[in-house]
Design a protein around this motif. Structure first.
Motif, PDB file in Angstrom:
ATOM      1  N   VAL A   6       0.871  -1.175   0.000  1.00 49.05           N
ATOM      2  CA  VAL A   6       0.000   0.000   0.000  1.00 49.05           C
ATOM      3  C   VAL A   6       0.902   1.218   0.000  1.00 49.05           C
ATOM      4  O   VAL A   6       2.043   1.159   0.483  1.00 49.05           O
ATOM      5  CB  VAL A   6      -0.968   0.031   1.205  1.00 49.05           C
ATOM      6  CG1 VAL A   6      -1.970  -1.101   1.134  1.00 49.05           C
ATOM      7  CG2 VAL A   6      -0.213   0.013   2.514  1.00 49.05           C
ATOM      8  N   ALA A   7       0.402   2.300  -0.569  1.00 53.09           N
ATOM      9  CA  ALA A   7       1.194   3.525  -0.653  1.00 53.09           C
ATOM     10  C   ALA A   7       0.480   4.644   0.082  1.00 53.09           C
ATOM     11  O   ALA A   7      -0.746   4.704   0.094  1.00 53.09           O
ATOM     12  CB  ALA A   7       1.424   3.919  -2.112  1.00 53.09           C
ATOM     13  N   GLN A   8       1.270   5.531   0.695  1.00 56.74           N
ATOM     14  CA  GLN A   8       0.730   6.683   1.407  1.00 56.74           C
ATOM     15  C   GLN A   8       1.458   7.943   0.949  1.00 56.74           C
ATOM     16  O   GLN A   8       2.674   7.923   0.767  1.00 56.74           O
ATOM     17  CB  GLN A   8       0.900   6.496   2.916  1.00 56.74           C
ATOM     18  CG  GLN A   8       0.367   7.618   3.779  1.00 56.74           C
ATOM     19  CD  GLN A   8      -1.134   7.756   3.697  1.00 56.74           C
ATOM     20  OE1 GLN A   8      -1.676   8.118   2.662  1.00 56.74           O
ATOM     21  NE2 GLN A   8      -1.816   7.471   4.790  1.00 56.74           N
ATOM     22  N   HIS A   9       0.692   9.010   0.762  1.00 58.15           N
ATOM     23  CA  HIS A   9       1.267  10.292   0.353  1.00 58.15           C
ATOM     24  C   HIS A   9       2.154  10.854   1.462  1.00 58.15           C
ATOM     25  O   HIS A   9       1.776  10.861   2.629  1.00 58.15           O
ATOM     26  CB  HIS A   9       0.154  11.296   0.037  1.00 58.15           C
ATOM     27  CG  HIS A   9       0.681  12.647  -0.302  1.00 58.15           C
ATOM     28  ND1 HIS A   9       1.280  12.903  -1.513  1.00 58.15           N
ATOM     29  CD2 HIS A   9       0.737  13.791   0.409  1.00 58.15           C
ATOM     30  CE1 HIS A   9       1.668  14.168  -1.530  1.00 58.15           C
ATOM     31  NE2 HIS A   9       1.353  14.727  -0.376  1.00 58.15           N
ATOM     32  N   ALA A  10       3.321  11.335   1.070  1.00 56.12           N
ATOM     33  CA  ALA A  10       4.257  11.964   2.007  1.00 56.12           C
ATOM     34  C   ALA A  10       4.868  13.178   1.329  1.00 56.12           C
ATOM     35  O   ALA A  10       5.780  13.043   0.519  1.00 56.12           O
ATOM     36  CB  ALA A  10       5.336  10.977   2.428  1.00 56.12           C
ATOM     37  N   GLU A  11       4.338  14.334   1.611  1.00 52.64           N
ATOM     38  CA  GLU A  11       4.857  15.575   1.017  1.00 52.64           C
ATOM     39  C   GLU A  11       6.297  15.823   1.440  1.00 52.64           C
ATOM     40  O   GLU A  11       7.142  16.155   0.634  1.00 52.64           O
ATOM     41  CB  GLU A  11       3.962  16.750   1.417  1.00 52.64           C
ATOM     42  CG  GLU A  11       4.180  17.987   0.599  1.00 52.64           C
ATOM     43  CD  GLU A  11       3.882  17.795  -0.886  1.00 52.64           C
ATOM     44  OE1 GLU A  11       4.606  18.412  -1.687  1.00 52.64           O
ATOM     45  OE2 GLU A  11       2.952  17.038  -1.240  1.00 52.64           O
ATOM     46  N   ASP A  12       6.565  15.671   2.730  1.00 50.36           N
ATOM     47  CA  ASP A  12       7.914  15.823   3.274  1.00 50.36           C
ATOM     48  C   ASP A  12       8.358  14.432   3.731  1.00 50.36           C
ATOM     49  O   ASP A  12       7.957  13.953   4.798  1.00 50.36           O
ATOM     50  CB  ASP A  12       7.892  16.805   4.442  1.00 50.36           C
ATOM     51  CG  ASP A  12       9.255  17.034   5.053  1.00 50.36           C
ATOM     52  OD1 ASP A  12      10.061  16.079   5.159  1.00 50.36           O
ATOM     53  OD2 ASP A  12       9.529  18.184   5.452  1.00 50.36           O
ATOM     54  N   LEU A  13       9.155  13.797   2.918  1.00 44.19           N
ATOM     55  CA  LEU A  13       9.517  12.400   3.156  1.00 44.19           C
ATOM     56  C   LEU A  13      10.230  12.195   4.487  1.00 44.19           C
ATOM     57  O   LEU A  13       9.933  11.251   5.218  1.00 44.19           O
ATOM     58  CB  LEU A  13      10.370  11.892   1.992  1.00 44.19           C
ATOM     59  CG  LEU A  13      10.383  10.400   1.751  1.00 44.19           C
ATOM     60  CD1 LEU A  13       8.988   9.822   1.623  1.00 44.19           C
ATOM     61  CD2 LEU A  13      11.198  10.067   0.526  1.00 44.19           C
ATOM     62  N   GLU A  14      11.156  13.074   4.838  1.00 41.02           N
ATOM     63  CA  GLU A  14      11.886  12.921   6.100  1.00 41.02           C
ATOM     64  C   GLU A  14      10.955  13.049   7.296  1.00 41.02           C
ATOM     65  O   GLU A  14      11.048  12.284   8.254  1.00 41.02           O
ATOM     66  CB  GLU A  14      13.030  13.932   6.197  1.00 41.02           C
ATOM     67  CG  GLU A  14      14.181  13.618   5.272  1.00 41.02           C
ATOM     68  CD  GLU A  14      14.691  12.182   5.415  1.00 41.02           C
ATOM     69  OE1 GLU A  14      14.925  11.723   6.559  1.00 41.02           O
ATOM     70  OE2 GLU A  14      14.842  11.507   4.390  1.00 41.02           O
ATOM     71  N   ARG A  15      10.050  14.022   7.244  1.00 36.17           N
ATOM     72  CA  ARG A  15       9.083  14.211   8.331  1.00 36.17           C
ATOM     73  C   ARG A  15       8.185  12.975   8.446  1.00 36.17           C
ATOM     74  O   ARG A  15       7.921  12.481   9.529  1.00 36.17           O
ATOM     75  CB  ARG A  15       8.265  15.470   8.053  1.00 36.17           C
ATOM     76  CG  ARG A  15       7.223  15.785   9.109  1.00 36.17           C
ATOM     77  CD  ARG A  15       6.514  17.085   8.809  1.00 36.17           C
ATOM     78  NE  ARG A  15       5.806  16.996   7.526  1.00 36.17           N
ATOM     79  CZ  ARG A  15       5.498  18.046   6.771  1.00 36.17           C
ATOM     80  NH1 ARG A  15       5.845  19.264   7.151  1.00 36.17           N
ATOM     81  NH2 ARG A  15       4.840  17.891   5.637  1.00 36.17           N
ATOM     82  N   ALA A  16       7.732  12.450   7.296  1.00 37.06           N
ATOM     83  CA  ALA A  16       6.868  11.266   7.288  1.00 37.06           C
ATOM     84  C   ALA A  16       7.611  10.037   7.817  1.00 37.06           C
ATOM     85  O   ALA A  16       7.035   9.234   8.552  1.00 37.06           O
ATOM     86  CB  ALA A  16       6.339  11.007   5.885  1.00 37.06           C
ATOM     87  N   VAL A  17       8.870   9.890   7.455  1.00 35.86           N
ATOM     88  CA  VAL A  17       9.667   8.759   7.958  1.00 35.86           C
ATOM     89  C   VAL A  17       9.758   8.833   9.478  1.00 35.86           C
ATOM     90  O   VAL A  17       9.589   7.820  10.167  1.00 35.86           O
ATOM     91  CB  VAL A  17      11.066   8.723   7.310  1.00 35.86           C
ATOM     92  CG1 VAL A  17      11.998   7.783   8.068  1.00 35.86           C
ATOM     93  CG2 VAL A  17      10.958   8.308   5.857  1.00 35.86           C
ATOM     94  N   GLY A  18       9.991  10.002  10.011  1.00 37.22           N
ATOM     95  CA  GLY A  18      10.048  10.160  11.464  1.00 37.22           C
ATOM     96  C   GLY A  18       8.732   9.794  12.121  1.00 37.22           C
ATOM     97  O   GLY A  18       8.693   9.062  13.119  1.00 37.22           O
TER      98      GLY A  18
END
Length: 126
Positions: A6-18
């Motif tokens: 499944v995929a999820q939108h992450a505008e700011d990848l680093e913030r989303a990873v955290g």
């Protein structure tokens, strides 16, 4: 047939990873830079964080949704739906018979809504 990814939108990848590392209590399995893809693996299903993905409503199983929501609240996560009993499994069609299913909803770092789900065995929890 089963779900593999499944995929999820992450505008700011680093913030989303955290955010997802904290929520899932694990680090990503792999990152690809470029193009900006991060994968977590949950019970054999890949969760892809990607800028180009649409927003998806994901539901994650947690041992105790009530305590997990309190932990997330204390960490500053926005709670958009408090823990609520939503269903009693009278049979095993959608889950273990005799359990109560509880859900709560939070907002992730990218503005996506995420559901947390727990099943409590035969308890009448209020």
């Amino acid at each position: 047939m089963g779900i593999i990814q499944v995929a999820q939108h992450a505008e700011d990848l680093e913030r989303a990873v955290g955010f997802y590392s904290d929520l899932l209590q694990q680090e990503p399995a792999v990152r690809f830079e470029p193009p900006g893809l991060v994968f977590f693996v949950l019970d054999g299903v890949r969760l892809l964080l990607e800028r180009g993905a649409p927003s998806t409503l994901l539901y994650f199983s947690v041992p105790d949704v009530r305590s997990r929501i309190e932990e997330l609240r204390a960490a500053g996560v926005e709670i958009v739906g408090e823990p609520t009993r939503i269903f009693r499994h009278e049979d095993a069609t959608l889950g273990p018979a005799g359990t109560d299913e509880w859900m709560a909803f939070i907002r992730d770092s990218e503005g996506n809504t995420v559901g947390l789900v727990s099943r409590y065995g035969g308890l009448s929890i209020r």
